[in-house]
Design a protein around this motif. Structure first.
Motif, PDB file in Angstrom:
ATOM      1  N   ALA A 169      25.679  33.404  24.479  1.00  0.00           N
ATOM      2  CA  ALA A 169      25.358  34.001  25.738  1.00  0.00           C
ATOM      3  C   ALA A 169      26.391  33.244  26.922  1.00  0.00           C
ATOM      4  O   ALA A 169      26.981  34.017  27.626  1.00  0.00           O
ATOM      5  CB  ALA A 169      23.763  33.628  26.224  1.00  0.00           C
ATOM      6  N   TRP A 170      26.546  31.995  26.602  1.00  0.00           N
ATOM      7  CA  TRP A 170      27.417  31.392  27.529  1.00  0.00           C
ATOM      8  C   TRP A 170      28.813  31.747  27.238  1.00  0.00           C
ATOM      9  O   TRP A 170      29.634  31.930  28.290  1.00  0.00           O
ATOM     10  CB  TRP A 170      27.312  29.710  27.338  1.00  0.00           C
ATOM     11  CG  TRP A 170      28.120  28.736  27.872  1.00  0.00           C
ATOM     12  CD1 TRP A 170      29.237  28.320  27.472  1.00  0.00           C
ATOM     13  CD2 TRP A 170      28.338  28.492  29.300  1.00  0.00           C
ATOM     14  NE1 TRP A 170      29.792  27.672  28.403  1.00  0.00           N
ATOM     15  CE2 TRP A 170      29.226  27.694  29.516  1.00  0.00           C
ATOM     16  CE3 TRP A 170      27.305  28.852  30.513  1.00  0.00           C
ATOM     17  CZ2 TRP A 170      29.578  26.948  30.846  1.00  0.00           C
ATOM     18  CZ3 TRP A 170      27.505  28.383  31.679  1.00  0.00           C
ATOM     19  CH2 TRP A 170      28.795  27.354  31.910  1.00  0.00           C
ATOM     20  N   ASN A 171      29.148  31.884  25.953  1.00  0.00           N
ATOM     21  CA  ASN A 171      30.531  32.332  25.466  1.00  0.00           C
ATOM     22  C   ASN A 171      30.931  33.597  26.159  1.00  0.00           C
ATOM     23  O   ASN A 171      32.010  33.927  26.543  1.00  0.00           O
ATOM     24  CB  ASN A 171      30.906  32.170  24.151  1.00  0.00           C
ATOM     25  CG  ASN A 171      30.800  30.580  23.672  1.00  0.00           C
ATOM     26  OD1 ASN A 171      31.249  29.768  24.443  1.00  0.00           O
ATOM     27  ND2 ASN A 171      30.708  30.308  22.350  1.00  0.00           N
ATOM     28  N   ASP A 172      29.649  34.614  25.953  1.00  0.00           N
ATOM     29  CA  ASP A 172      29.957  35.787  26.329  1.00  0.00           C
ATOM     30  C   ASP A 172      30.253  35.792  27.983  1.00  0.00           C
ATOM     31  O   ASP A 172      31.024  36.595  28.463  1.00  0.00           O
ATOM     32  CB  ASP A 172      28.880  36.850  26.306  1.00  0.00           C
ATOM     33  CG  ASP A 172      28.745  37.038  24.720  1.00  0.00           C
ATOM     34  OD1 ASP A 172      29.736  36.672  23.909  1.00  0.00           O
ATOM     35  OD2 ASP A 172      27.694  37.428  24.089  1.00  0.00           O
ATOM     36  N   ALA A 173      29.596  35.150  28.575  1.00  0.00           N
ATOM     37  CA  ALA A 173      29.465  34.841  30.153  1.00  0.00           C
ATOM     38  C   ALA A 173      30.970  34.395  30.484  1.00  0.00           C
ATOM     39  O   ALA A 173      31.812  34.901  31.385  1.00  0.00           O
ATOM     40  CB  ALA A 173      28.398  34.032  30.668  1.00  0.00           C
ATOM     41  N   ILE A 174      31.345  33.319  29.719  1.00  0.00           N
ATOM     42  CA  ILE A 174      32.778  32.896  30.081  1.00  0.00           C
ATOM     43  C   ILE A 174      33.831  34.057  29.766  1.00  0.00           C
ATOM     44  O   ILE A 174      34.770  34.326  30.638  1.00  0.00           O
ATOM     45  CB  ILE A 174      33.079  31.862  29.151  1.00  0.00           C
ATOM     46  CG1 ILE A 174      32.105  30.528  29.591  1.00  0.00           C
ATOM     47  CG2 ILE A 174      34.691  31.408  29.230  1.00  0.00           C
ATOM     48  CD1 ILE A 174      32.415  30.077  30.833  1.00  0.00           C
ATOM     49  N   ALA A 175      33.805  34.690  28.879  1.00  0.00           N
ATOM     50  CA  ALA A 175      34.680  35.623  28.438  1.00  0.00           C
ATOM     51  C   ALA A 175      34.523  36.894  29.436  1.00  0.00           C
ATOM     52  O   ALA A 175      35.740  37.284  29.731  1.00  0.00           O
ATOM     53  CB  ALA A 175      34.550  36.310  27.027  1.00  0.00           C
ATOM     54  N   ALA A 176      33.333  37.369  29.860  1.00  0.00           N
ATOM     55  CA  ALA A 176      33.387  38.366  31.114  1.00  0.00           C
ATOM     56  C   ALA A 176      34.110  37.659  32.194  1.00  0.00           C
ATOM     57  O   ALA A 176      34.721  38.650  32.964  1.00  0.00           O
ATOM     58  CB  ALA A 176      31.889  38.700  31.095  1.00  0.00           C
ATOM     59  N   SER A 177      33.694  36.651  32.555  1.00  0.00           N
ATOM     60  CA  SER A 177      34.212  36.071  33.749  1.00  0.00           C
ATOM     61  C   SER A 177      35.988  35.933  33.736  1.00  0.00           C
ATOM     62  O   SER A 177      36.407  36.236  34.695  1.00  0.00           O
ATOM     63  CB  SER A 177      33.715  34.659  34.250  1.00  0.00           C
ATOM     64  OG  SER A 177      34.129  33.707  33.058  1.00  0.00           O
ATOM     65  N   ALA A 178      36.301  35.828  32.696  1.00  0.00           N
ATOM     66  CA  ALA A 178      37.868  35.562  32.414  1.00  0.00           C
ATOM     67  C   ALA A 178      38.566  36.889  32.853  1.00  0.00           C
ATOM     68  O   ALA A 178      39.759  37.102  33.145  1.00  0.00           O
ATOM     69  CB  ALA A 178      38.321  35.072  31.121  1.00  0.00           C
ATOM     70  N   ASP A 179      37.874  38.061  32.467  1.00  0.00           N
ATOM     71  CA  ASP A 179      38.504  39.449  32.594  1.00  0.00           C
ATOM     72  C   ASP A 179      38.216  39.935  34.250  1.00  0.00           C
ATOM     73  O   ASP A 179      38.982  40.786  34.528  1.00  0.00           O
ATOM     74  CB  ASP A 179      37.708  40.465  31.753  1.00  0.00           C
ATOM     75  CG  ASP A 179      37.910  40.187  30.173  1.00  0.00           C
ATOM     76  OD1 ASP A 179      38.786  39.316  30.171  1.00  0.00           O
ATOM     77  OD2 ASP A 179      37.092  40.685  29.494  1.00  0.00           O
ATOM     78  N   LEU A 180      37.420  39.300  34.874  1.00  0.00           N
ATOM     79  CA  LEU A 180      37.516  39.712  36.567  1.00  0.00           C
ATOM     80  C   LEU A 180      38.854  39.347  37.036  1.00  0.00           C
ATOM     81  O   LEU A 180      39.182  38.270  36.821  1.00  0.00           O
ATOM     82  CB  LEU A 180      36.363  38.832  36.944  1.00  0.00           C
ATOM     83  CG  LEU A 180      34.730  39.250  36.597  1.00  0.00           C
ATOM     84  CD1 LEU A 180      33.859  38.385  37.209  1.00  0.00           C
ATOM     85  CD2 LEU A 180      34.296  40.622  36.966  1.00  0.00           C
ATOM     86  N   ASP A 181      38.981  40.277  38.128  1.00  0.00           N
ATOM     87  CA  ASP A 181      40.104  40.025  39.053  1.00  0.00           C
ATOM     88  C   ASP A 181      39.277  39.776  40.254  1.00  0.00           C
ATOM     89  O   ASP A 181      38.663  40.408  40.682  1.00  0.00           O
ATOM     90  CB  ASP A 181      40.830  41.412  39.166  1.00  0.00           C
ATOM     91  CG  ASP A 181      41.638  41.876  37.818  1.00  0.00           C
ATOM     92  OD1 ASP A 181      42.180  40.838  37.202  1.00  0.00           O
ATOM     93  OD2 ASP A 181      41.872  43.011  37.644  1.00  0.00           O
ATOM     94  N   VAL A 182      39.706  38.616  40.525  1.00  0.00           N
ATOM     95  CA  VAL A 182      39.053  38.039  41.629  1.00  0.00           C
ATOM     96  C   VAL A 182      39.976  38.135  42.898  1.00  0.00           C
ATOM     97  O   VAL A 182      41.349  37.656  42.666  1.00  0.00           O
ATOM     98  CB  VAL A 182      38.673  36.517  41.419  1.00  0.00           C
ATOM     99  CG1 VAL A 182      38.012  36.158  42.889  1.00  0.00           C
ATOM    100  CG2 VAL A 182      37.787  36.398  40.493  1.00  0.00           C
ATOM    101  N   GLU A 183      39.565  38.899  43.827  1.00  0.00           N
ATOM    102  CA  GLU A 183      40.484  38.979  45.156  1.00  0.00           C
ATOM    103  C   GLU A 183      40.061  37.848  45.979  1.00  0.00           C
ATOM    104  O   GLU A 183      38.983  37.667  46.666  1.00  0.00           O
ATOM    105  CB  GLU A 183      40.367  40.379  45.658  1.00  0.00           C
ATOM    106  CG  GLU A 183      41.145  41.318  45.003  1.00  0.00           C
ATOM    107  CD  GLU A 183      41.025  42.746  45.530  1.00  0.00           C
ATOM    108  OE1 GLU A 183      40.190  42.741  46.500  1.00  0.00           O
ATOM    109  OE2 GLU A 183      41.025  43.604  44.719  1.00  0.00           O
ATOM    110  N   TRP A 184      41.005  37.113  46.662  1.00  0.00           N
ATOM    111  CA  TRP A 184      40.776  36.011  47.558  1.00  0.00           C
ATOM    112  C   TRP A 184      41.077  36.679  48.970  1.00  0.00           C
ATOM    113  O   TRP A 184      41.849  37.485  49.139  1.00  0.00           O
ATOM    114  CB  TRP A 184      41.555  34.980  47.349  1.00  0.00           C
ATOM    115  CG  TRP A 184      41.560  34.206  46.262  1.00  0.00           C
ATOM    116  CD1 TRP A 184      42.068  34.495  45.018  1.00  0.00           C
ATOM    117  CD2 TRP A 184      40.581  33.238  45.709  1.00  0.00           C
ATOM    118  NE1 TRP A 184      41.667  33.652  44.002  1.00  0.00           N
ATOM    119  CE2 TRP A 184      40.461  32.868  44.507  1.00  0.00           C
ATOM    120  CE3 TRP A 184      39.364  32.701  46.704  1.00  0.00           C
ATOM    121  CZ2 TRP A 184      39.822  32.037  43.894  1.00  0.00           C
ATOM    122  CZ3 TRP A 184      38.743  31.786  46.039  1.00  0.00           C
ATOM    123  CH2 TRP A 184      38.720  31.311  44.496  1.00  0.00           C
TER     124      TRP A 184
END
Lengths: 173, 91
Positions: free
Chosen positions: B76-91
């Protein structure tokens, strides 16, 4: 006569006094068998005491699996310990008793034990054991086979070989 | 010299009878009991060991569940990390 199987189960469950009942019920024969092989009651007492401590340790640790009868198992432990003691003491004379002669049997019995032990010690270990169990203790071949973990045929064969060897040995052995 | 069968058997029989009265000296049972007492672990340790032995199956099941939970958590942790890496974060 106590139920040795029940007493053994009680020891495994933590009842140490049950072991004393086992000792009280079995020691006479075990000491006599060991003395007949070793040629001395004091030597036999040492060996049988050590064997009982081993047996207690096994029961208390739950290592007795109950596949054989308790008396058979105890005979096996005592005979192994006696054979080991005989090997370790090879060449040494049996210990004499410091107690009065009437305490552990007559003088005749002590001399006879020594004579028997010396006479049999010329045989291989497994033959000595069979002679004592069969011809002296008068156990059946089936009982001996169970104690030694061999076939009845093997018991009979060892006995025949032992008797032949004893006859060849000469009267002055 | 060879003994006749009768001689050897007779000697064995004589020794059987003569050694039949061999027995342990008085106090043998007490001496064994004392040796066993020296050997025996204190009662509370014995009780603890026996109780612990009964708990082994429960402990084994608990350990297996623990391993399964840890594996699932890590996934679950790995999935969460992988999902967060795909996010485009706008500052």
């Amino acid at each position: 006569m106590i139920d040795l199987e029940k007493a053994a189960a009680a020891v495994s469950a933590g009842d140490r006094s049950a072991f004393t009942r086992i000792v009280a019920a079995t020691h006479e024969r075990l000491v006599r068998v060991s003395a007949r092989l070793l040629g001395s009651v004091p030597d036999a007492e040492d060996v049988v005491q050590e064997a009982y401590v081993k047996a207690y340790r096994a029961l208390a640790a739950g290592k007795f699996d109950g596949r054989s009868k308790v008396s058979t198992w105890l005979h096996r432990i005592v005979l192994n310990a006696t054979t080991d003691a005989k090997r370790a003491r090879k060449g040494e004379p049996p210990r004499s008793e410091s107690s009065p002669p009437d305490v552990a049997g007559s003088t005749e019995a002590r001399l006879a034990l020594r004579e028997l032990g010396d006479w049999l010690s010329t045989l291989p270990d497994e033959q000595q054991v069979v002679v004592v169990l069969k011809a002296v203790e008068e156990l059946s071949s089936a009982e001996i086979a169970e104690i030694l973990g061999c076939s009845e045929g093997a018991v009979e064969q060892r006995l025949v070989r032992a008797r032949t060897a004893l006859r060849k040995m000469g009267a002055d052995s | 010299m060879t003994l006749s069968p009768e001689d050897a058997d007779a000697r064995l029989e004589r020794l059987r009878r003569a050694t039949g009265s061999a027995r342990s000296r008085p106090g043998f049972v007490d001496r064994v009991a004392a040796a066993v007492d020296r050997e025996a672990v204190p009662d509370w340790i014995g009780d603890l060991t026996r109780a612990a032995r009964k708990l082994i199956p429960i402990a084994a099941v608990a350990a297996a569940l623990g391993v399964a939970w840890a594996t699932a958590s890590e996934r679950a942790w790995n999935d969460a990390i992988a999902a967060s890496a795909d996010l485009d974060v706008e500052w």
